[in-house]
Design a protein around this motif. Structure first.
Motif, short mmCIF file in Angstrom:
data_model
loop_
_atom_site.label_atom_id
_atom_site.label_comp_id
_atom_site.label_asym_id
_atom_site.label_seq_id
_atom_site.Cartn_x
_atom_site.Cartn_y
_atom_site.Cartn_z
N ILE A 1 0.83 -1.19 0.00
CA ILE A 1 0.00 0.00 0.00
C ILE A 1 0.88 1.26 0.00
O ILE A 1 1.82 1.36 0.79
CB ILE A 1 -0.93 0.04 1.23
CG1 ILE A 1 -1.83 -1.19 1.27
CG2 ILE A 1 -1.77 1.32 1.25
CD1 ILE A 1 -2.79 -1.30 0.09
N VAL A 2 0.56 2.18 -0.90
CA VAL A 2 1.15 3.51 -0.85
C VAL A 2 0.26 4.34 0.07
O VAL A 2 -0.84 4.75 -0.32
CB VAL A 2 1.23 4.15 -2.25
CG1 VAL A 2 1.90 5.53 -2.16
CG2 VAL A 2 2.00 3.25 -3.20
N ALA A 3 0.69 4.54 1.29
CA ALA A 3 -0.14 5.25 2.26
C ALA A 3 -0.15 6.75 2.01
O ALA A 3 -0.98 7.47 2.55
CB ALA A 3 0.34 4.97 3.68
N GLY A 4 0.76 7.22 1.18
CA GLY A 4 0.78 8.63 0.83
C GLY A 4 2.12 9.04 0.26
O GLY A 4 3.16 8.57 0.71
N THR A 5 2.10 9.86 -0.76
CA THR A 5 3.32 10.50 -1.27
C THR A 5 2.99 11.97 -1.51
O THR A 5 1.86 12.31 -1.89
CB THR A 5 3.81 9.88 -2.59
OG1 THR A 5 2.76 9.97 -3.57
CG2 THR A 5 4.18 8.43 -2.41
N GLU A 6 3.96 12.83 -1.27
CA GLU A 6 3.73 14.26 -1.47
C GLU A 6 5.06 14.95 -1.76
O GLU A 6 6.08 14.66 -1.14
CB GLU A 6 3.10 14.88 -0.23
CG GLU A 6 2.79 16.36 -0.37
CD GLU A 6 2.09 16.93 0.84
OE1 GLU A 6 2.46 18.03 1.29
OE2 GLU A 6 1.16 16.26 1.36
N GLU A 7 5.02 15.85 -2.72
CA GLU A 7 6.18 16.68 -3.02
C GLU A 7 5.69 18.11 -3.22
O GLU A 7 4.68 18.34 -3.87
CB GLU A 7 6.90 16.19 -4.28
CG GLU A 7 8.20 16.93 -4.54
CD GLU A 7 9.04 16.30 -5.64
OE1 GLU A 7 10.20 16.73 -5.81
OE2 GLU A 7 8.55 15.38 -6.32
N SER A 8 6.42 19.06 -2.65
CA SER A 8 5.99 20.45 -2.75
C SER A 8 7.18 21.38 -2.89
O SER A 8 8.28 21.08 -2.41
CB SER A 8 5.15 20.85 -1.53
OG SER A 8 5.92 20.80 -0.35
N PHE A 9 6.94 22.50 -3.54
CA PHE A 9 7.91 23.58 -3.66
C PHE A 9 7.27 24.86 -3.15
O PHE A 9 6.13 25.17 -3.51
CB PHE A 9 8.36 23.78 -5.11
CG PHE A 9 9.42 22.83 -5.56
CD1 PHE A 9 10.76 23.13 -5.44
CD2 PHE A 9 9.06 21.60 -6.12
CE1 PHE A 9 11.74 22.25 -5.85
CE2 PHE A 9 10.03 20.72 -6.54
CZ PHE A 9 11.37 21.04 -6.41
N VAL A 10 7.99 25.59 -2.33
CA VAL A 10 7.57 26.92 -1.91
C VAL A 10 8.43 27.92 -2.66
O VAL A 10 9.66 27.84 -2.64
CB VAL A 10 7.71 27.11 -0.39
CG1 VAL A 10 7.31 28.53 0.01
CG2 VAL A 10 6.86 26.09 0.35
N LEU A 11 7.78 28.86 -3.34
CA LEU A 11 8.48 29.86 -4.14
C LEU A 11 8.21 31.25 -3.60
O LEU A 11 7.13 31.53 -3.08
CB LEU A 11 8.01 29.80 -5.60
CG LEU A 11 7.93 28.44 -6.28
CD1 LEU A 11 7.38 28.60 -7.69
CD2 LEU A 11 9.28 27.76 -6.30
N ASP A 12 9.20 32.11 -3.72
CA ASP A 12 8.99 33.52 -3.41
C ASP A 12 8.04 34.10 -4.47
O ASP A 12 8.26 33.95 -5.67
CB ASP A 12 10.32 34.27 -3.44
CG ASP A 12 10.17 35.72 -3.07
OD1 ASP A 12 9.69 36.50 -3.92
OD2 ASP A 12 10.56 36.09 -1.95
N ALA A 13 6.97 34.74 -4.03
CA ALA A 13 5.93 35.20 -4.94
C ALA A 13 6.39 36.31 -5.88
O ALA A 13 5.81 36.52 -6.94
CB ALA A 13 4.71 35.67 -4.15
N SER A 14 7.44 37.03 -5.51
CA SER A 14 7.90 38.13 -6.36
C SER A 14 9.01 37.71 -7.32
O SER A 14 9.09 38.21 -8.45
CB SER A 14 8.40 39.29 -5.50
OG SER A 14 9.47 38.88 -4.66
#
Length: 225
Positions: free
Chosen positions: A165-178
């Protein structure tokens, strides 16, 4: 980000395996200098901490080859195309290139905290591995999970892929809005493997944060390689 000569990142990671109620976990911290010129290069110095204590790790990537030293012993090297070496290299800029390939799976997340940033995210919900293995973020998770799964197979864990079972995968990027420069990158995944009426739990989480620009160069020292 390519407009700068290079960037410095701080890395924190954790990998754990829970078997029969007992957890075996390791943590990782490192500082990464990564140049952006063509060809790019990388130098990472960090520490791995596990139940047997702490050991240093140093990594160079130069001309497409990774050079790895764990525990102060002999240097090992191999092409960055080899998963054995690629999985040891924490490179947010390369991760961003891969992230672009997720296409329509990318969503704009509502960030918690101060304004002035944009968060992009890809995630999967709980599902059998056979149903989601072709999704890009799951393939990345599998590359991280496969060495541990091979060790479990050697130890007698026989559950077929259809029961994992893949109980969850997540990838994220936070970028400077300007500026749209990366300020943070996070990847995490969890797998559940049935065994003898119980579940073995594998999880990993890595966060990389941008610490500022890097004006130096990355050169392979004498005697390495």
């Amino acid at each position: 980000m390519a407009a700068e000569q290079g960037w410095t990142f701080t890395v924190k990671g954790r990998e754990g395996l829970v078997l029969r109620g007992q957890e075996n976990a390791a943590t990782y911290t490192a500082t990464v200098h990564r140049t952006t010129s063509d060809p790019w290069a990388l130098h990472s110095t960090g520490t791995i901490r596990g139940r047997n204590g702490a050991k240093p790790e140093e990594i160079y990537v130069v001309d497409g080859t990774a050079y790895v030293n764990e525990g102060g012993g002999a240097w090992e090297h191999g092409p960055l195309s080899d998963p054995e070496f690629a999985d040891k290299v924490e490179d947010p800029l390369a991760a961003l290139d891969g992230f672009r390939g997720y296409g329509d799976g990318i969503t704009l997340a509502e960030p918690d905290g101060p304004e002035g940033r944009v968060e992009l995210r890809v995630r999967t919900t709980t599902a059998r591995l056979t149903g989601v293995r072709d999704e890009g973020v799951v393939q990345k998770a599998l590359r991280e999970f496969t060495p541990t799964l091979e060790q479990l197979r050697a130890a007698g864990v026989t559950a077929p892929e259809s029961r994992i079972i893949v109980a969850g995968t997540e990838e994220s990027f936070v970028l400077d809005a300007s500026t749209y420069r990366v300020t943070a990158h996070t990847f995490k995944c969890t797998f559940l493997i049935p065994h003898e009426g119980r579940q073995i739990r594998y999880d990993q989480e890595v966060t990389e944060r941008t610490a500022g620009t890097y004006e130096g160069t990355v050169v392979l020292p004498d005697g390495v390689g």
